[in-house]
Design a protein around this motif. Structure first.
Motif, PDB file in Angstrom:
ATOM      1  N   ARG A   8     -30.646 -55.036 -29.446  1.00 38.94           N
ATOM      2  CA  ARG A   8     -31.312 -55.410 -27.920  1.00 38.94           C
ATOM      3  C   ARG A   8     -30.547 -54.616 -27.009  1.00 38.94           C
ATOM      4  O   ARG A   8     -29.602 -54.482 -26.737  1.00 38.94           O
ATOM      5  CB  ARG A   8     -30.837 -57.123 -27.652  1.00 38.94           C
ATOM      6  CG  ARG A   8     -31.828 -57.582 -26.351  1.00 38.94           C
ATOM      7  CD  ARG A   8     -31.383 -59.239 -26.282  1.00 38.94           C
ATOM      8  NE  ARG A   8     -31.988 -59.770 -27.424  1.00 38.94           N
ATOM      9  CZ  ARG A   8     -33.152 -60.371 -27.426  1.00 38.94           C
ATOM     10  NH1 ARG A   8     -34.062 -59.816 -26.460  1.00 38.94           N
ATOM     11  NH2 ARG A   8     -33.650 -61.092 -28.200  1.00 38.94           N
ATOM     12  N   GLY A  60     -37.693 -62.884 -30.333  1.00 41.36           N
ATOM     13  CA  GLY A  60     -38.483 -62.998 -29.177  1.00 41.36           C
ATOM     14  C   GLY A  60     -37.514 -62.625 -27.811  1.00 41.36           C
ATOM     15  O   GLY A  60     -36.394 -62.392 -27.895  1.00 41.36           O
ATOM     16  N   ASP A  61     -38.120 -63.136 -26.497  1.00 36.59           N
ATOM     17  CA  ASP A  61     -37.519 -62.758 -25.408  1.00 36.59           C
ATOM     18  C   ASP A  61     -36.493 -63.907 -25.033  1.00 36.59           C
ATOM     19  O   ASP A  61     -35.701 -63.772 -24.222  1.00 36.59           O
ATOM     20  CB  ASP A  61     -38.757 -62.961 -24.325  1.00 36.59           C
ATOM     21  CG  ASP A  61     -39.572 -61.724 -24.397  1.00 36.59           C
ATOM     22  OD1 ASP A  61     -39.188 -60.598 -24.982  1.00 36.59           O
ATOM     23  OD2 ASP A  61     -40.632 -61.666 -23.948  1.00 36.59           O
ATOM     24  N   LYS A  62     -36.660 -65.250 -25.670  1.00 35.68           N
ATOM     25  CA  LYS A  62     -35.832 -66.220 -25.506  1.00 35.68           C
ATOM     26  C   LYS A  62     -34.610 -66.142 -25.991  1.00 35.68           C
ATOM     27  O   LYS A  62     -33.626 -67.271 -25.960  1.00 35.68           O
ATOM     28  CB  LYS A  62     -36.502 -67.758 -25.705  1.00 35.68           C
ATOM     29  CG  LYS A  62     -37.559 -67.837 -24.718  1.00 35.68           C
ATOM     30  CD  LYS A  62     -38.282 -68.884 -25.174  1.00 35.68           C
ATOM     31  CE  LYS A  62     -39.853 -69.276 -24.324  1.00 35.68           C
ATOM     32  NZ  LYS A  62     -40.381 -70.474 -24.636  1.00 35.68           N
ATOM     33  N   LYS A  63     -34.268 -64.983 -26.726  1.00 37.30           N
ATOM     34  CA  LYS A  63     -33.028 -64.988 -27.723  1.00 37.30           C
ATOM     35  C   LYS A  63     -32.714 -66.268 -28.638  1.00 37.30           C
ATOM     36  O   LYS A  63     -31.610 -66.820 -28.566  1.00 37.30           O
ATOM     37  CB  LYS A  63     -31.860 -64.665 -26.865  1.00 37.30           C
ATOM     38  CG  LYS A  63     -32.187 -63.491 -25.952  1.00 37.30           C
ATOM     39  CD  LYS A  63     -30.736 -63.400 -24.967  1.00 37.30           C
ATOM     40  CE  LYS A  63     -30.941 -62.272 -24.043  1.00 37.30           C
ATOM     41  NZ  LYS A  63     -30.087 -61.983 -23.254  1.00 37.30           N
ATOM     42  N   TYR A  84     -33.901 -58.875 -33.371  1.00 35.70           N
ATOM     43  CA  TYR A  84     -32.706 -58.157 -32.793  1.00 35.70           C
ATOM     44  C   TYR A  84     -31.380 -58.318 -33.557  1.00 35.70           C
ATOM     45  O   TYR A  84     -31.300 -59.632 -33.946  1.00 35.70           O
ATOM     46  CB  TYR A  84     -32.583 -58.444 -31.397  1.00 35.70           C
ATOM     47  CG  TYR A  84     -33.754 -58.070 -30.493  1.00 35.70           C
ATOM     48  CD1 TYR A  84     -33.969 -56.617 -30.235  1.00 35.70           C
ATOM     49  CD2 TYR A  84     -34.820 -58.688 -30.320  1.00 35.70           C
ATOM     50  CE1 TYR A  84     -34.946 -56.182 -29.452  1.00 35.70           C
ATOM     51  CE2 TYR A  84     -36.176 -58.566 -29.566  1.00 35.70           C
ATOM     52  CZ  TYR A  84     -36.080 -57.211 -29.075  1.00 35.70           C
ATOM     53  OH  TYR A  84     -36.886 -56.595 -28.526  1.00 35.70           O
TER      54      TYR A  84
END
Length: 131
Positions: A8, A60-63, A84
């Protein structure tokens, strides 16, 4: 299922520019019914230093952290998605921590008690309670 595994990017940097000399991004092939453990093993096959206990995978974006034992389906990971990875560093077992934590002070006290001339410069007479 083909997945891309990459690090990331730090906040405020360009995500399109990979760092020079980096082994990431890498492409990993796993079955459609694969678990997170299967993915970690596939990564470890390509990158020998990244054994499964050393990896933290997010999606995803929310980790969302991909927990071991769960299927990739549970996290809605699909073909050609990006996962990631974070290197957690070398890991040691709980038994090693236990031995260091409890055996260390016992050995230290034994050394100070029996080799006091090294620490104090002279030998003291122990009382009956200390013997």
């Amino acid at each position: 299922m083909r997945l891309t595994v990459t690090k990331r990017p730090p906040a405020g940097t360009d995500a399109k520019t990979p760092s020079s000399g980096s082994r990431y991004p890498l492409t990993v092939e796993v079955s459609d019914s694969a678990t997170v453990d299967d993915l970690k093993l596939a990564i470890a096959k390509q990158v020998k230093s990244m054994y499964p206990d050393r990896q933290r995978l997010t999606f995803g974006d929310k980790k969302n952290v991909l927990e071991s034992g769960n299927t990739l389906e549970k996290y809605a990971v699909k073909d050609n998605d990006t996962v990631y990875i974070k290197d957690l560093g070398p890991q040691i077992g709980w038994q090693t921590v236990f031995y260091i934590e409890y055996l260390g002070p016992i050995i230290f006290h034994y050394i100070v008690y029996n080799f006091q001339n090294i620490f104090y410069g002279e030998i003291f007479e122990h009382s009956e309670i200390q013997k």
